[in-house]
Design an enzyme around this catalytic site. Structure first.
Site, PDB file in Angstrom:
ATOM      1  N   HIS A 145       4.645  -0.493  -2.500  1.00 37.15           N
ATOM      2  CA  HIS A 145       4.699  -0.230  -1.049  1.00 37.15           C
ATOM      3  C   HIS A 145       6.075  -0.312  -0.371  1.00 37.15           C
ATOM      4  CE1 HIS A 145       3.515  -4.790  -0.332  1.00 37.15           C
ATOM      5  NE2 HIS A 145       4.546  -4.653  -1.134  1.00 37.15           N
ATOM      6  N   HIS A 146       7.119  -0.802  -1.065  1.00 37.56           N
ATOM      7  CA  HIS A 146       8.421  -0.934  -0.398  1.00 37.56           C
ATOM      8  C   HIS A 146       9.317   0.298  -0.525  1.00 37.56           C
ATOM      9  CE1 HIS A 146       7.580  -5.130   0.310  1.00 37.56           C
ATOM     10  NE2 HIS A 146       7.617  -5.452  -0.965  1.00 37.56           N
ATOM     11  N   ALA A 147       9.043   1.184  -1.471  1.00 32.31           N
ATOM     12  CA  ALA A 147       9.959   2.314  -1.714  1.00 32.31           C
ATOM     13  C   ALA A 147      10.038   3.219  -0.484  1.00 32.31           C
ATOM     14  CB  ALA A 147       9.505   3.113  -2.934  1.00 32.31           C
ATOM     15  N   ASP A 186       6.146  -2.400   4.197  1.00 28.03           N
ATOM     16  CA  ASP A 186       7.091  -1.706   5.086  1.00 28.03           C
ATOM     17  C   ASP A 186       7.287  -0.216   4.787  1.00 28.03           C
ATOM     18  OD1 ASP A 186       8.413  -2.322   2.722  1.00 28.03           O
ATOM     19  OD2 ASP A 186      10.259  -3.042   3.676  1.00 28.03           O
TER      20      ASP A 186
END
Ligand code: TV1
Ligand code: CA
Ligand code: ZN
Length: 393
Positions: A145-147, A186
């Site tokens: 989920h951060h990429a 994010d």
């Protein structure tokens, strides 16, 4: 086990590429792709594959990755020399620009293959949901989920969730993204900041400057610029250390239940990061396998198609326990499986305690202090309910 049968009236699919599990981020790096092997072996030891459609997925193509990521980023990801090889003197600034090669996002051997396999499994799962060939599609190797579009971040290089949701948006009007990883989701939040067709909800440990990535405060609900349809469609649930099953379940049900009524999603994308479990190497919560799994069970009861991703999880035995239990919930055999880990399960000794549901005392010795007051949790629910007044229904 012969009592594990296909669920009646709906189809569950399991999407994986075993080649992925052979990759290594480095000796001391917390992300261990091998946890996927341990998960699959536990799922298999319980006989669960008999109750699902099992897909051995292909890697995503460059063109598929381009539906979210920038080409210059993908090109560098595909060609950057691994860490143990001479530095790329032609591109001195690119590692910095793309956040590649640091300790969180190392340039390891086969990195591009690893990323495209993770994305391939998640996109395959999304396609099966779109085609109505599956009602619950499971992709434990996803959930990164951060990429960002042009940047690696927090062990994530390719955002397989964004790619999966983009697939879902081709066939469904509204997608509800729910993220129970201990970190803020994010990258997914940012990708859908400007659309009202995706609502993102992340539950996470929040302590800026101390806990990664530092974003996701209660008041961060998407840019409130003029005419932004995506405003109020980002929901954040910032939590403190030591939250328990009981508190988390009531918070989750209060928030997701209300969001379901207001937003009326046509499909759910659930990121099940297992680093929110007690005893995680990076996590801070006191969740047990039961409380983590209760989130999956609650979403399933909403009766909407669902795609389930993995995510974080840095104590492999606990990751495997949670994801095997959640697979059993998907196929509705959670009450039929023996909590004692099967005698023939490979790597059985890795589990230390021979049960799927170790107690907090077994996991931690002494539980972490709970820093979440009932008063604060009520304020959070209140704030979320107020946000929903801005969401058309
Ligand atoms: C190599 C070796 C890397 C040991 C990284 C913990 C390591 C961490 C390591 C680590 C570690 C983080 C930061 C600080 C940003 C940095 C998959 C300013 C013992 C979804 C990603 C967390 C979580 C990144 C990913 C975080 C996910 N924590 N040991 N690195 N800099 N990075 O804080 O959400 O689970 O810790
Ligand atoms: Ca989260
Ligand atoms: Zn995480």
């Amino acid at each position: 086990e012969s009592n594990i049968v296909r669920p009646k009236g709906y189809t569950v699919s399991y999407h994986a590429n075993p080649e992925m599990e052979k990759h290594h981020f480095g000796q001391t790096h917390p992300m261990k792709p091998w946890r996927l092997t341990l998960t699959k072996s536990l799922v298999s030891a319980y006989g669960m594959p008999f109750a699902m459609d099992n897909y051995n997925t292909r890697a995503a193509t460059y063109e598929e990755l381009k539906s979210f990521h920038a080409s210059d980023y993908l090109d560098y990801l595909a060609t950057a020399p691994p860490e143990d090889q001479p530095r790329d003197i032609d591109n001195p600034d690119k590692e910095v620009k793309f956040n590649l090669g640091g300790s969180d996002c190392p340039l390891f051997h086969g990195l591009y293959d690893y990323c495209s396999m993770s994305a391939g499994s998640s996109m395959d799962a999304a396609r099966k949901i779109c085609n109505k060939q599956s009602d619950i599609a499971i992709a434990w190797s996803g959930g990164l989920h951060h990429a960002k579009r042009s940047e690696a971040s927090g062990f994530c290089y390719i955002n397989d969730i964004v790619l999966g949701i983009l697939q879902l948006l081709r066939c469904y009007p509204r997608v509800l993204y729910i993220d129970i990883d201990v970190h803020h989701g994010d990258g997914v939040e940012e990708a859908f900041f400007s659309t009202d067709r995706v609502m993102t909800v992340s539950f996470h440990k929040y302590q800026p400057e101390v806990f990664f990535p530092g974003t996701g405060g209660l008041d961060d609900n998407g840019p409130k610029s003029e005419h932004n349809p995506g405003a109020h469609h980002a929901i954040n649930v910032p939590l403190n250390d030591g939250i328990t099953d009981e508190q988390y379940e009531s918070l989750f049900q209060g928030i997701i239940g209300k969001i379901n009524e207001h937003f009326r999603p046509s499909v759910i994308a659930l990121q099940c990061g297992a680093d929110s479990l007690a005893g995680d190497r990076l996590g801070r919560f006191n969740l047990q396998v039961q409380g983590h799994g209760a989130c999956v069970a609650f979403c399933k009861r909403l009766g909407i198609p669902m795609i389930i991703f993995g995510g974080g999880g840095y104590t492999p035995r606990n990751v495997a326990r949670a994801w095997a239990y959640e697979t059993s919930i998907a196929i509705d055999c959670q009450d039929k499986i023996d909590p004692i880990i099967p005698q023939h399960a490979p790597w059985r000794e890795h589990f230390i305690h021979e049960t799927l549901f170790p107690t907090l005392e077994q996991i931690l010795g002494e539980p972490r202090a709970n820093r979440n007051t009932q008063k604060r949790l009520q304020e959070i629910v209140q704030h979320v309910h107020e946000q929903l007044r801005f969401v058309a229904h």
